[in-house]
Scaffold this motif. Structure first.
Motif, PDB file in Angstrom:
ATOM      1  N   GLU A  13       0.839  -1.198   0.000  1.00 39.22           N
ATOM      2  CA  GLU A  13       0.000   0.000   0.000  1.00 39.22           C
ATOM      3  C   GLU A  13       0.881   1.259   0.000  1.00 39.22           C
ATOM      4  OE1 GLU A  13      -3.112  -0.174  -0.632  1.00 39.22           O
ATOM      5  OE2 GLU A  13      -3.043  -2.369  -0.543  1.00 39.22           O
ATOM      6  N   SER A  14       0.245   2.401  -0.229  1.00 40.55           N
ATOM      7  CA  SER A  14       0.987   3.647  -0.444  1.00 40.55           C
ATOM      8  C   SER A  14       1.917   3.977   0.716  1.00 40.55           C
ATOM      9  CB  SER A  14       0.011   4.801  -0.669  1.00 40.55           C
ATOM     10  OG  SER A  14      -0.744   4.606  -1.842  1.00 40.55           O
ATOM     11  N   ARG A  71      -2.505  -1.874 -11.059  1.00 44.81           N
ATOM     12  CA  ARG A  71      -3.803  -1.756 -10.394  1.00 44.81           C
ATOM     13  C   ARG A  71      -4.707  -0.893 -11.268  1.00 44.81           C
ATOM     14  NH1 ARG A  71      -3.341  -0.926  -3.866  1.00 44.81           N
ATOM     15  NH2 ARG A  71      -1.832  -2.597  -3.397  1.00 44.81           N
ATOM     16  N   PRO A  72      -5.992  -0.734 -10.904  1.00 43.76           N
ATOM     17  CA  PRO A  72      -6.828   0.235 -11.634  1.00 43.76           C
ATOM     18  C   PRO A  72      -6.102   1.569 -11.738  1.00 43.76           C
ATOM     19  CG  PRO A  72      -8.170  -1.025 -10.120  1.00 43.76           C
ATOM     20  CD  PRO A  72      -6.747  -1.423  -9.844  1.00 43.76           C
ATOM     21  N   HIS A  90      -6.651   4.710 -11.452  1.00 43.81           N
ATOM     22  CA  HIS A  90      -6.712   5.736 -10.416  1.00 43.81           C
ATOM     23  C   HIS A  90      -5.893   5.347  -9.195  1.00 43.81           C
ATOM     24  CE1 HIS A  90      -9.921   2.964  -9.177  1.00 43.81           C
ATOM     25  NE2 HIS A  90      -9.773   3.446  -7.945  1.00 43.81           N
ATOM     26  N   GLU A  91      -5.812   4.036  -8.930  1.00 41.07           N
ATOM     27  CA  GLU A  91      -5.004   3.587  -7.803  1.00 41.07           C
ATOM     28  C   GLU A  91      -3.510   3.737  -8.102  1.00 41.07           C
ATOM     29  OE1 GLU A  91      -5.907  -0.205  -6.117  1.00 41.07           O
ATOM     30  OE2 GLU A  91      -8.075   0.024  -6.451  1.00 41.07           O
ATOM     31  N   ASP A  92      -3.120   3.391  -9.317  1.00 42.49           N
ATOM     32  CA  ASP A  92      -1.717   3.580  -9.692  1.00 42.49           C
ATOM     33  C   ASP A  92      -1.311   5.043  -9.571  1.00 42.49           C
ATOM     34  OD1 ASP A  92      -1.081   0.949 -10.183  1.00 42.49           O
ATOM     35  OD2 ASP A  92      -1.333   1.073 -12.355  1.00 42.49           O
ATOM     36  N   ALA A  96      -2.645   7.383  -7.753  1.00 45.24           N
ATOM     37  CA  ALA A  96      -2.624   7.789  -6.341  1.00 45.24           C
ATOM     38  C   ALA A  96      -1.365   7.295  -5.642  1.00 45.24           C
ATOM     39  CB  ALA A  96      -3.872   7.266  -5.628  1.00 45.24           C
ATOM     40  N   ARG A  97      -0.945   6.085  -5.940  1.00 42.88           N
ATOM     41  CA  ARG A  97       0.263   5.525  -5.320  1.00 42.88           C
ATOM     42  C   ARG A  97       1.506   6.291  -5.770  1.00 42.88           C
ATOM     43  NH1 ARG A  97       0.344   0.026  -3.966  1.00 42.88           N
ATOM     44  NH2 ARG A  97       1.867  -0.509  -5.572  1.00 42.88           N
TER      45      ARG A  97
END
Length: 369
Positions: free
Chosen positions: A146-147, A171-172, A174-176, A178-179
């Motif tokens: 996780e981030s 990952r989806p 938006h998750e990439d 965000a990370r």
């Protein structure tokens, strides 16, 4: 020079120290074929390559049944000649991963033997272009993390003087994003963030993701597509300002030529353990230099530190500890930079007692005159 008298083969199975997950797989094992070549004067060179958990026994069978017997009586210093002869001997199974991995284990052993006989380290014998190479870390950027963990590892690497880190993507979208943003926000400007998709995407998705990553100042987008899709990589390169990195899944220097000629990449990640050894690795590095393209090899930091120091266009060494369980000391690091060993040979301090204890049952062979 001296003729080859004996070839010893074995394999160890190294378990990763941390959980390693990317967009297409999880690593649970690293099969490591090891080749020891001894000449008539008793001088021995040790080489190796690797798989990520499958195919190791096939590599060992090819070595034992076909390649190693062809070495007996050959002049050990004729490395280029031997490499070409062995490639021709296996032309019915070339180009392919099993053959190239087997060739790599032999070729690295021959280079080690030559350097030891001449009393010189690999980084000088192969070129002597740089005293040290910047490091980036991959070991804390795996996809399952996780981030918060990504940020913690990146900050630790920055504090240790490393120049960058690599984050797995897949990952989806938006998750990439965000990370990546979380890490960029924490480390600030001037610290490289590389991304690696491990061949997970189609061209349309890769173009879309590259555009989403661009505002985050990404150092490169690694293996966005399957390695055989050269045209797709060219199209992607035309649609993004992010450098496109390829090479860990290419098994011939000729494949790199195609990428370079078609302007389908801007970073070359040639892996000595997969391309067939040090001999073709140097061909790729010098070919990339002719195109004004940097070399940042995949994995095998204990070997690649010396090869990177040998050529002028090497930019990064990837920090993923691989050989700690079977070596007496690790790669030298000073101020976040990898420093090649000045010991004769590959610069790897093998622990042969540990290797003996960890040898996989049934993998050992001895071929002699």
């Amino acid at each position: 020079m001296a003729k080859i008298e004996r070839v010893e083969l074995l394999m160890v199975d190294l378990k990763p120290k941390v959980k390693r997950v990317d967009a297409i797989q999880s690593f649970v094992s690293q099969e490591t074929p090891i080749v020891r070549i001894t000449d008539v004067d008793g001088m021995t060179g040790t080489g190796y390559s690797y798989t990520i958990g499958t195919g190791g026994h096939s590599v060992m069978a090819l070595l034992a049944r076909t390649l190693a017997p062809a070495l007996i009586g050959r002049e050990a210093f004729e490395i280029e000649r031997i490499w070409r002869d062995l490639l021709f001997l296996t032309h019915a199974t070339s180009v392919g991963a099993i053959t190239s991995i087997a060739l790599a284990a032999i070729d690295t052993a021959l280079w080690d033997l030559k350097c030891r006989r001449l009393g010189q380290p690999l980084h000088l014998m192969a070129g002597g272009a740089q005293p040290a190479i910047p490091l980036y870390t991959t070991e804390g950027g795996w996809l399952h993390l996780e981030s918060e963990a990504l940020v913690e590892d990146a900050l630790r690497a920055k504090a240790d003087g490393f120049g960058g880190c690599k984050l797995k993507v897949g990952r989806p979208i938006h998750e990439d994003v965000a990370r990546i943003f979380a890490v960029r926000d924490a480390v600030g400007a001037g610290f490289e963030i590389f991304t690696d998709a491990n061949q997970a995407f189609h061209v349309d998705e890769a173009i879309r993701r590259a555009r989403a990553y661009e505002p985050l100042d990404i150092g490169w987008f690694e293996e966005p597509l399957t390695a055989d899709d050269i045209e797709g990589h060219r199209r992607l390169s035309d649609h993004t300002s992010i450098p496109i990195a390829v090479g860990e899944s290419l098994y011939s220097h000729l494949h790199f030529r195609e990428y370079l000629e078609r302007h389908a990449c801007s970073v070359v990640q040639v892996d000595a353990g997969r391309v067939g050894g040090i001999t073709p690795w140097l061909k790729v590095a010098h070919m990339a230099e002719a195109f004004n393209i940097a070399v940042s090899p995949h994995f095998l930091m204990e070997l690649h530190v010396s090869l990177c120091a040998a050529v002028p266009n090497a930019r990064w060494v990837e920090y993923i500890p691989q050989l700690d369980a079977i070596t007496g000391k690790g790669m030298k690091i000073e101020n976040g930079r990898a420093v090649p060993s000045d010991e004769p040979g590959l610069g790897i301090a093998w622990d042969f007692d540990a290797i003996e204890r960890m040898t996989v049952d049934g993998s050992r062979s001895l071929i002699s005159a």
